[in-house]
Design an enzyme around this catalytic site. Structure first.
Site, short mmCIF file in Angstrom:
data_model
loop_
_atom_site.label_atom_id
_atom_site.label_comp_id
_atom_site.label_asym_id
_atom_site.label_seq_id
_atom_site.Cartn_x
_atom_site.Cartn_y
_atom_site.Cartn_z
N SER A 239 82.24 11.25 -26.62
CA SER A 239 80.97 11.94 -26.78
C SER A 239 80.15 11.91 -25.50
CB SER A 239 80.16 11.30 -27.91
OG SER A 239 78.89 11.92 -28.02
N ASP A 240 79.56 13.05 -25.19
CA ASP A 240 78.57 13.11 -24.13
C ASP A 240 77.33 12.35 -24.60
OD1 ASP A 240 77.22 14.01 -21.77
OD2 ASP A 240 76.23 15.53 -22.99
N LYS A 241 76.52 11.87 -23.66
CA LYS A 241 75.29 11.16 -24.03
C LYS A 241 74.12 12.11 -24.18
CE LYS A 241 72.80 9.19 -20.87
NZ LYS A 241 71.50 9.91 -21.07
#
Length: 889
Positions: free
Chosen positions: A326-328
């Protein structure tokens, strides 16, 4: 025609006069023809005809086509017509479903034409961003979207949000006066702005150096144009299953022919018809339609959870994932900088709740007057706006300034009231080179007060005093530095605030002898639902890793808040990956395998991380909203884009779009994906068990030298009435519960695994064995061959209906399931029985199918035989439940 970056730069620096006048309309038109429109190419979607033809690319279809051709060669026209009709029906259903899904995805694209302000013919004008060309002079202001890659000519207090390109949550300060090498890393090119980024603060004038595919955005998009490397999990499993079943059918046909040759008494035509009959009975030709319906139902159910599916197979793919990268920024966090901590010089610390620009939340603890003073300074030394409009809070300006306005709201201060009562006399705008901003205001006592905020190091240089409760003390810089370092170590961006009374209206001359008020710790906060969603993933056996371009300290702080990592857990950075790559792939894989936090990661490295996890045997889903996330999405088994904040490039690369940008919706999608896969397993078990029972019936018939038990047309009819409605209805089965409390399937697990094999062997043997016993008994009891076939077919229809009801769960008893939870199946079973009975009485159909009515007594006896299957299935499920409870299953 596209221009190279070097050509564009060379073309853009011709005369300094053009910086004032811009291009002429004639020159702009010439360059537009030469370099092409400033837009990224869009992938051409397949039309209905192509989608229709794709439905026939399956070994099942090939075998049925061969069976139809063989039937024609043997003058069995009804057989051939029935087979081809089933193939056509399946292809039409598959085409309609896939084309509908494709249209729904296309409708998601917002057809808004972007505009840009340029100078042409010496005048400022707004033009379609598609018509920007290399050499154009572009004017940028706060809120603008940068239309192309631009080299700055001049700038004033310019800050650019490049999070959708780099993953960095903080705006990047830009300066036209700084000289930077052309081959410097993107993050170091402070004299350039890149297509797709957003101006958050300031103004600028710049010259276009690259458009379309030659921009940094375009280079990423170009990598996405290649064919996808990985396949969705369901396609991998179905492909293997298809070839396995097709191979088994061919072997079964050869064995059957061998048995008939050994037995003797079968002519060539009889053997051919038996082989065709076996092929027709064992091929699950209803699987494509049932599979499509199951996925379409999952797609509609996911839409209710704000999950939009761009391609049907992605429904199950999300449920199969074992690892989420997941991207932040914007995915796990709200992508809105928020003040979370306030520290006063006396050491008092206050936690601030709430996320983003919404004013909800509070400052926890008893609030001293100094806290109010600090907040007022942050509110006045401010160049942003916060207003309530359209049912929500809307901000304009730098996100740091907005965060102070939100803090004021949480403290109960009126922003407009304070600005009216504290007239601004002078302003020093925040500039990254100065590292501070200031405002000179007249307070209620008509005294001049200078309010300053900026980096702690800069503010400390200006301060001789610090405010402790109601009195001023000589500043303790060691204490303040310690407080600052403590906040920074937690991943916060730290700003300090100070003020003093002054005597003149010139703020620049009085930035000394100030009183230090305190510091704030700012961070892009996690989404409220993200922590619980990650825990649900863990409960379901799914690993989650954060892959971001942000600072390691920030990434670690966010990970600790999410429960994604523990204190002391290592962080892998882009630099560490580069060093590992210098050794070998295994070294990099070993380092990546153990990590769950990745920081300062570049787009190419995201792809490497995804590849590494896939080499380890994971089915990987990649989530994100930025251009920098798109290549990794394309690389993964499943790409998930955020619908609200996501870029068009990210959405195009994704298989799934989350319309509410909620990480928790992804977890809901995973649950729905697992439900879909469970229903697909039930459908496959139903179809294969029915086919296996017919196979046994034929083998026993050949071993005993008996005539063909059912014709090819009757077998096709059996598949339609015993499975045709039921398998589709079974796809509507709701969740059984506990889908997210079980570990995901192993990526290596075939769709036809041991539980389904057990089910097929048990139920298929009972149906096939009992059907043969009845058929044999009828022939030995002097029933005519046609009558024996007629009654055997009725028994197989009854078996199919009972088997469909029992297939609603692999482990739970039929009597423990809420009967009307799936009304479609409850209706499909009696409808199928009635259709078969009606066919016995209808002229034409009855003669084609060689059917005739049966008495109620005969039907009742056959029902009694069929109910034996229910008893056996219930006993088998009871044994499976006991084995699972004991840990053996």
């Amino acid at each position: 025609m596209n221009v190279t970056v070097s050509d564009a730069i060379e073309a853009s620096f011709e005369t300094s006069d053009r910086h004032a006048d811009g291009l002429s309309s004639k020159e702009a038109a010439s360059r537009l023809e030469k370099y092409g429109l400033n837009r990224l190419p869009e992938a051409k979607l397949p039309g209905p005809a192509v989608i229709f033809l794709r439905q026939f690319l399956s070994p099942f279809i090939y075998i049925l086509v061969i069976a139809a051709i063989a039937s024609l060669m043997l003058s069995q026209l009804p057989n051939a017509i029935f087979i081809l009709a089933v193939l056509l029906l399946n292809a039409i259903i598959g085409t309609l479903q896939e084309y509908s899904a494709q249209k729904s995805a296309a409708a998601l694209k917002q057809l808004v034409r972007g505009e840009a302000r340029v100078i042409r013919d010496g005048e400022s004008r707004r033009i379609d961003a598609n018509n920007i060309v290399p050499g154009d002079i572009v004017l940028l202001a706060s809120g603008d979207k940068v239309p192309a890659d631009i080299k700055l000519i001049n700038s004033f207090d310019l800050a650019i949000d490049e999070s959708l390109l780099t993953g960095e949550s903080l705006a990047v300060a830009k300066n036209a006066d700084l000289l930077v090498e052309d081959d410097a890393p993107l993050s170091d090119r402070v004299n350039q702005c890149f297509a797709g980024s957003i101006v958050t603060h300031g103004t600028a004038r710049g010259e276009v150096i690259a458009t379309a595919l030659n921009t940094q955005l375009g280079k990423i998009a170009h990598r996405l144009s290649a064919e996808r490397v990985s396949e969705p999990p369901l396609m991998i499993r179905i492909r293997k299953f298809t070839y396995q079943v097709a191979g088994a059918i061919i072997i079964a046909i050869l064995c059957l022919i061998g048995i008939m040759l050994l037995q003797g008494g079968y002519g060539g035509s009889s053997m051919a018809m038996m082989a065709i009959g076996l092929a027709v009975s064992t091929i699950p030709e209803g699987l494509p339609a049932a599979l499509t319906v199951a996925l379409a139902i999952g797609m509609r159910r996911m839409a209710k959870h704000d999950v939009i599916i761009r391609k049907l197979v992605a429904v199950e793919a999300l449920g199969s994932c074992t690892f989420i990268c997941s991207d932040k920024t914007g995915t796990l966090t709200v992508n809105e900088l928020t003040i979370r901590n306030v520290v006063l010089p006396c050491g008092a610390e206050f936690n601030v709740t709430g996320e983003g620009v919404a004013a909800g939340g509070e400052i926890q603890g008893q609030q001293p007057e100094l806290l109010n003073t600090l907040c007022v300074t942050g509110m006045l030394a401010n160049e942003s706006h916060l207003n309530y409009a359209g049912g929500e809070w809307v901000s304009d300006g730098d996100i740091v300034d907005v965060a102070f306005l939100v803090l004021a709201k949480k403290l109960g201060l009126s922003i407009n009231d304070y600005h009216q009562r504290h007239k601004q006399m002078d302003l020093i705008p925040y500039e990254s080179e100065n590292a501070f901003g200031a405002s000179l205001n007249v307070d209620e006592k008509q005294e001049l007060v200078l309010h300053v905020k900026g980096s702690p190091e800069k503010i400390l240089e200006m301060c001789d005093w610090m405010q402790v409760k109601d009195t001023k003390h000589a500043i303790d810089k060691t204490l303040i530095t310690s407080q600052f370092e403590s906040l920074a170590a937690k991943g916060y961006r730290v700003l300090a605030l100070a003020q003093r009374q002054v005597t003149s209206n010139n703020a620049d001359e009085q930035l000394s002898e100030m009183t230090f008020l305190g510091m704030v710790g700012m961070i892009d906060p996690i989404r409220p639902e993200a922590k619980a969603a990650i825990q649900r993933c863990r409960d379901g056996g799914i690993n989650v890793a954060m892959v971001t371009g942000d600072h390691p300290a920030t990434a670690k702080a966010i990970s600790l808040d999410l429960g994604l990592a523990e204190e002391g857990e290592s962080i892998v950075t882009g630099q560490m990956i580069r060093e590992a790559n210098k050794q070998d792939q295994q070294t990099a894989d070993d380092m990546i395998r153990a990590a769950r936090i990745f920081a300062r990661i570049e787009p190419k490295q995201k792809e490497q991380i995804v590849d590494s996890f896939m080499r380890q045997g994971h089915f990987v889903a990649v989530t994100g909203d930025g251009v920098n996330d798109a290549p990794a999405m394309r690389r993964s088994n499943t790409g998930v884009a955020m619908g609200k904040r996501g870029t068009d490039v990210a959405k195009e690369a994704a298989d799934i779009i989350i319309t509410d940008d909620n990480f928790a919706s992804i977890v809901d999608g995973i649950e729905q994906g697992r439900i879909v896969y469970n229903n697909i397993r039930k459908v496959i078990a139903l179809l294969i068990a029915t086919g296996f029972s017919a196979l046994l019936l034929f083998f026993f018939t050949a071993l005993f030298g008996l005539p063909m038990p059912l014709t090819a047309v009757q077998l096709l009819w059996l598949n339609l009435v015993a499975n045709g409605l039921q398998d589709v209805a079974l796809a509507f089965e709701p969740k059984e519960g506990g889908e997210l409390t079980r570990a995901p399937r192993k990526p290596s697990e075939p769709i036809f695994e041991r539980h389904i094999i057990q089910h097929v062997l048990v139920t298929g043997s009972v149906m096939g064995g009992l059907a043969f016993i009845v058929y044999y008994y009828l022939l030995q009891s002097s029933f005519a061959h046609e009558d024996a076939r007629n009654l055997t077919l009725m028994l197989m229809v009854l078996f199919g209906n009972i088997h469909a009801l029992s297939s609603r769960s692999e482990f739970r008893s039929l009597f423990a399931i809420r009967f009307f939870a799936n009304p479609f199946l409850v209706i499909a079973v009696p409808v199928a029985q009635c259709v078969h009975i009606a066919a016995m009485y209808l002229p034409g159909i009855s003669s084609i199918l060689e059917l005739h009515p049966v008495s109620f007594k005969e039907w009742s006896l056959l029902l009694g035989v069929a109910l034996i299957l229910l008893v056996v299935e219930e006993a088998h499920k009871f044994w499976l439940r006991r084995a699972r409870k004991a840990g053996f299953s």
